[in-house]
Scaffold this active site. Structure first.
Site, PDB file in Angstrom:
ATOM      1  N   LYS A  14       0.829  -1.212   0.000  1.00 27.25           N
ATOM      2  CA  LYS A  14       0.000   0.000   0.000  1.00 27.25           C
ATOM      3  C   LYS A  14       0.864   1.263   0.000  1.00 27.25           C
ATOM      4  O   LYS A  14       0.609   2.200  -0.745  1.00 27.25           O
ATOM      5  CB  LYS A  14      -0.930   0.025   1.228  1.00 27.25           C
ATOM      6  CG  LYS A  14      -1.833  -1.195   1.328  1.00 27.25           C
ATOM      7  CD  LYS A  14      -2.732  -1.132   2.540  1.00 27.25           C
ATOM      8  CE  LYS A  14      -2.029  -1.195   3.900  1.00 27.25           C
ATOM      9  NZ  LYS A  14      -1.271  -2.451   4.130  1.00 27.25           N
ATOM     10  N   ARG A  89      -9.540  -0.455   8.920  1.00 25.04           N
ATOM     11  CA  ARG A  89      -9.030  -1.811   9.102  1.00 25.04           C
ATOM     12  C   ARG A  89     -10.052  -2.714   9.752  1.00 25.04           C
ATOM     13  O   ARG A  89      -9.814  -3.903   9.897  1.00 25.04           O
ATOM     14  CB  ARG A  89      -7.799  -1.754   9.998  1.00 25.04           C
ATOM     15  CG  ARG A  89      -6.484  -1.849   9.239  1.00 25.04           C
ATOM     16  CD  ARG A  89      -5.396  -1.851  10.276  1.00 25.04           C
ATOM     17  NE  ARG A  89      -4.151  -2.335   9.809  1.00 25.04           N
ATOM     18  CZ  ARG A  89      -3.108  -1.578   9.502  1.00 25.04           C
ATOM     19  NH1 ARG A  89      -3.213  -0.280   9.483  1.00 25.04           N
ATOM     20  NH2 ARG A  89      -1.964  -2.126   9.177  1.00 25.04           N
ATOM     21  N   ARG A 128      11.780  -5.547   4.782  1.00 20.07           N
ATOM     22  CA  ARG A 128      11.441  -4.130   4.515  1.00 20.07           C
ATOM     23  C   ARG A 128      12.407  -3.201   5.239  1.00 20.07           C
ATOM     24  O   ARG A 128      12.764  -3.431   6.384  1.00 20.07           O
ATOM     25  CB  ARG A 128      10.009  -3.865   4.999  1.00 20.07           C
ATOM     26  CG  ARG A 128       9.638  -2.387   4.991  1.00 20.07           C
ATOM     27  CD  ARG A 128       8.150  -2.153   4.963  1.00 20.07           C
ATOM     28  NE  ARG A 128       7.441  -2.592   6.139  1.00 20.07           N
ATOM     29  CZ  ARG A 128       6.104  -2.541   6.281  1.00 20.07           C
ATOM     30  NH1 ARG A 128       5.348  -2.078   5.307  1.00 20.07           N
ATOM     31  NH2 ARG A 128       5.536  -2.970   7.381  1.00 20.07           N
ATOM     32  N   ARG A 162      11.372  -1.342  10.857  1.00 22.47           N
ATOM     33  CA  ARG A 162      10.314  -1.102  11.829  1.00 22.47           C
ATOM     34  C   ARG A 162      10.354  -2.160  12.931  1.00 22.47           C
ATOM     35  O   ARG A 162      10.528  -3.333  12.648  1.00 22.47           O
ATOM     36  CB  ARG A 162       8.946  -1.129  11.135  1.00 22.47           C
ATOM     37  CG  ARG A 162       8.593   0.197  10.524  1.00 22.47           C
ATOM     38  CD  ARG A 162       7.361   0.125   9.660  1.00 22.47           C
ATOM     39  NE  ARG A 162       6.228  -0.538  10.284  1.00 22.47           N
ATOM     40  CZ  ARG A 162       5.030  -0.640   9.717  1.00 22.47           C
ATOM     41  NH1 ARG A 162       4.819  -0.111   8.519  1.00 22.47           N
ATOM     42  NH2 ARG A 162       4.043  -1.272  10.320  1.00 22.47           N
ATOM     43  N   ARG A 173       0.432  -9.574  13.867  1.00 21.06           N
ATOM     44  CA  ARG A 173      -0.142  -8.515  13.014  1.00 21.06           C
ATOM     45  C   ARG A 173      -0.948  -9.117  11.876  1.00 21.06           C
ATOM     46  O   ARG A 173      -2.023  -8.654  11.555  1.00 21.06           O
ATOM     47  CB  ARG A 173       0.978  -7.657  12.414  1.00 21.06           C
ATOM     48  CG  ARG A 173       1.434  -6.559  13.327  1.00 21.06           C
ATOM     49  CD  ARG A 173       2.660  -5.887  12.776  1.00 21.06           C
ATOM     50  NE  ARG A 173       2.401  -5.116  11.585  1.00 21.06           N
ATOM     51  CZ  ARG A 173       3.304  -4.881  10.654  1.00 21.06           C
ATOM     52  NH1 ARG A 173       4.525  -5.358  10.767  1.00 21.06           N
ATOM     53  NH2 ARG A 173       3.002  -4.145   9.621  1.00 21.06           N
TER      54      ARG A 173
HETATM   55  P1  ADP Z   1       2.255  -1.897   3.176  1.00 23.24           P
HETATM   56  O1  ADP Z   1       2.278  -0.394   3.126  1.00 23.24           O
HETATM   57  O2  ADP Z   1       1.030  -2.467   2.516  1.00 23.24           O
HETATM   58  O3  ADP Z   1       2.487  -2.465   4.541  1.00 23.24           O
HETATM   59  P2  ADP Z   1       4.806  -1.660   1.758  1.00 23.24           P
HETATM   60  O4  ADP Z   1       4.480  -0.772   0.602  1.00 23.24           O
HETATM   61  O5  ADP Z   1       5.555  -1.067   2.884  1.00 23.24           O
HETATM   62  O6  ADP Z   1       3.461  -2.408   2.283  1.00 23.24           O
HETATM   63  O7  ADP Z   1       5.600  -2.921   1.169  1.00 23.24           O
HETATM   64  C1  ADP Z   1       6.056  -3.960   2.027  1.00 23.24           C
HETATM   65  C2  ADP Z   1       7.436  -4.418   1.567  1.00 23.24           C
HETATM   66  O8  ADP Z   1       7.325  -5.075   0.302  1.00 23.24           O
HETATM   67  C3  ADP Z   1       8.434  -3.279   1.354  1.00 23.24           C
HETATM   68  O9  ADP Z   1       9.711  -3.767   1.713  1.00 23.24           O
HETATM   69  C4  ADP Z   1       8.344  -2.984  -0.150  1.00 23.24           C
HETATM   70  O10 ADP Z   1       9.573  -2.471  -0.674  1.00 23.24           O
HETATM   71  C5  ADP Z   1       8.035  -4.365  -0.716  1.00 23.24           C
HETATM   72  N1  ADP Z   1       7.128  -4.309  -1.871  1.00 23.24           N
HETATM   73  C6  ADP Z   1       6.104  -3.437  -2.081  1.00 23.24           C
HETATM   74  N2  ADP Z   1       5.459  -3.694  -3.241  1.00 23.24           N
HETATM   75  C7  ADP Z   1       6.097  -4.788  -3.767  1.00 23.24           C
HETATM   76  C8  ADP Z   1       5.904  -5.566  -4.953  1.00 23.24           C
HETATM   77  N3  ADP Z   1       4.932  -5.272  -5.836  1.00 23.24           N
HETATM   78  N4  ADP Z   1       6.742  -6.610  -5.169  1.00 23.24           N
HETATM   79  C9  ADP Z   1       7.711  -6.909  -4.281  1.00 23.24           C
HETATM   80  N5  ADP Z   1       7.952  -6.226  -3.165  1.00 23.24           N
HETATM   81  C10 ADP Z   1       7.147  -5.169  -2.897  1.00 23.24           C
HETATM   82  P1  AMP Z   2       0.885  -0.012   9.375  1.00 25.68           P
HETATM   83  O1  AMP Z   2       1.997   0.967   9.210  1.00 25.68           O
HETATM   84  O2  AMP Z   2      -0.315   0.318   8.515  1.00 25.68           O
HETATM   85  O3  AMP Z   2       1.345  -1.448   9.208  1.00 25.68           O
HETATM   86  O4  AMP Z   2       0.375   0.142  10.870  1.00 25.68           O
HETATM   87  C1  AMP Z   2       1.231  -0.096  11.976  1.00 25.68           C
HETATM   88  C2  AMP Z   2       0.414  -0.318  13.231  1.00 25.68           C
HETATM   89  O5  AMP Z   2      -0.329   0.875  13.565  1.00 25.68           O
HETATM   90  C3  AMP Z   2      -0.637  -1.427  13.143  1.00 25.68           C
HETATM   91  O6  AMP Z   2      -0.108  -2.700  13.401  1.00 25.68           O
HETATM   92  C4  AMP Z   2      -1.622  -0.984  14.228  1.00 25.68           C
HETATM   93  O7  AMP Z   2      -1.159  -1.291  15.536  1.00 25.68           O
HETATM   94  C5  AMP Z   2      -1.608   0.534  14.091  1.00 25.68           C
HETATM   95  N1  AMP Z   2      -2.637   0.982  13.127  1.00 25.68           N
HETATM   96  C6  AMP Z   2      -2.424   1.537  11.907  1.00 25.68           C
HETATM   97  N2  AMP Z   2      -3.587   1.788  11.287  1.00 25.68           N
HETATM   98  C7  AMP Z   2      -4.570   1.368  12.133  1.00 25.68           C
HETATM   99  C8  AMP Z   2      -5.986   1.313  12.073  1.00 25.68           C
HETATM  100  N3  AMP Z   2      -6.656   1.762  10.994  1.00 25.68           N
HETATM  101  N4  AMP Z   2      -6.651   0.806  13.132  1.00 25.68           N
HETATM  102  C9  AMP Z   2      -6.005   0.352  14.220  1.00 25.68           C
HETATM  103  N5  AMP Z   2      -4.677   0.352  14.337  1.00 25.68           N
HETATM  104  C10 AMP Z   2      -3.952   0.852  13.309  1.00 25.68           C
END
Ligand code: ADP
Ligand code: AMP
Length: 217
Positions: A14, A89, A128, A162, A173
């Protein structure tokens, strides 16, 4: 006007897709996860409350999160459209968002779900890493910086992993988020605004598919 929700489990891509969407469409990127991490770093009351949930990989309570989003959506940079990344969520949050968008007169226009299999997510999250300076997201395996140790976006040299991407927290998670995945999709499917993209393609191809959906009508 594009008022978009990106749905997808942690690691679906995302944030990565948002970077490309923002580059092209100049929408306000609203990531509740980023907002909570900033609040934790600044030790604000919301940050201190959120920390106990985030550290374990649990969800922050719906009301707290929805309030944060409502305040953010009041900011003037959302007037040309926004991306909600990581919110809603839960179906309770989706209902609260209905009220918020009505109150602020900012109706949702699209919901895009990014689909990725769970075993791929686990691998992605553990690899990541994020630029300390600008927040750009990379992956040791699938999406490294072009020049090792230098951020493509801002040229920064410092990166971090992270805390909640460590294996102990990732498992919980995913479990917590998986429970709500189908009901959330159903919620927006019923409203007729849900589209789905295959998130197991390259980031470029994922964005191409999203772009096709965004540029329709
Ligand atoms: P989210 O925001 O949904 O948690 P991220 O955008 O942070 O996901 O992506 C999670 C991990 O996967 C990051 O390390 C990112 O660089 C990698 N990633 C994102 N999109 C892709 C893809 N299409 N193919 C492979 N790796 C990806
Ligand atoms: P994310 O960066 O989206 O993976 O979010 C990191 C953490 O923040 C999650 O594991 C939750 O603990 C909290 N969080 C983020 N968005 C939400 C949401 N919409 N509702 C509840 N907790 C959230």
């Amino acid at each position: 006007m594009i008022n978009l929700i990106l749905l997808g489990l942690p690691g679906a891509g995302k944030g990565t897709a948002s970077e490309s969407i923002v580059d092209k469409y100049h929408l306000a990127h609203i990531s509740t996860g980023d907002m909570f991490r900033e609040a934790m770093a600044n030790e604000t009351p919301v940050g201190l409350e959120a920390k106990s949930y985030i550290d374990k990989g649990n969800l922050v309570p719906d009301e707290v999160t929805a309030k944060l989003v409502e305040e953010r959506l009041k900011q003037p940079d959302t007037k040309n459209g926004f991306i909600l990344d990581g919110f809603p969520r839960t179906t309770v949050q989706a209902e609260l968002l209905e009220d918020i968008t009505k109150r602020l007169d900012k109706p949702l226009t699209k919901v895009i779900a990014i689909d990725v299999d769970e075993d791929v997510l686990i691998k992605r999250l553990s690899a990541r890493y994020i630029c300390k300076n600008c927040g750009a997201t990379y992956n040791k395996i699938s999406n490294p910086t072009k020049v090792e140790g230098t951020c493509d976006r801002c040229g920064g040299h410092e990166f971090f992993q992270r805390e909640d991407d460590k294996p102990e927290v990732v498992k919980n998670r995913l479990e917590v988020n998986k429970k709500m995945n189908t009901p959330l999709r159903d919620f927006y499917e019923e409203k007729g605004i849900l589209s789905t993209v295959n998130g197991e393609q390259t980031p470029e191809k994922v964005f191409e598919d999203i772009d096709k959906i965004l540029s329709k009508d």
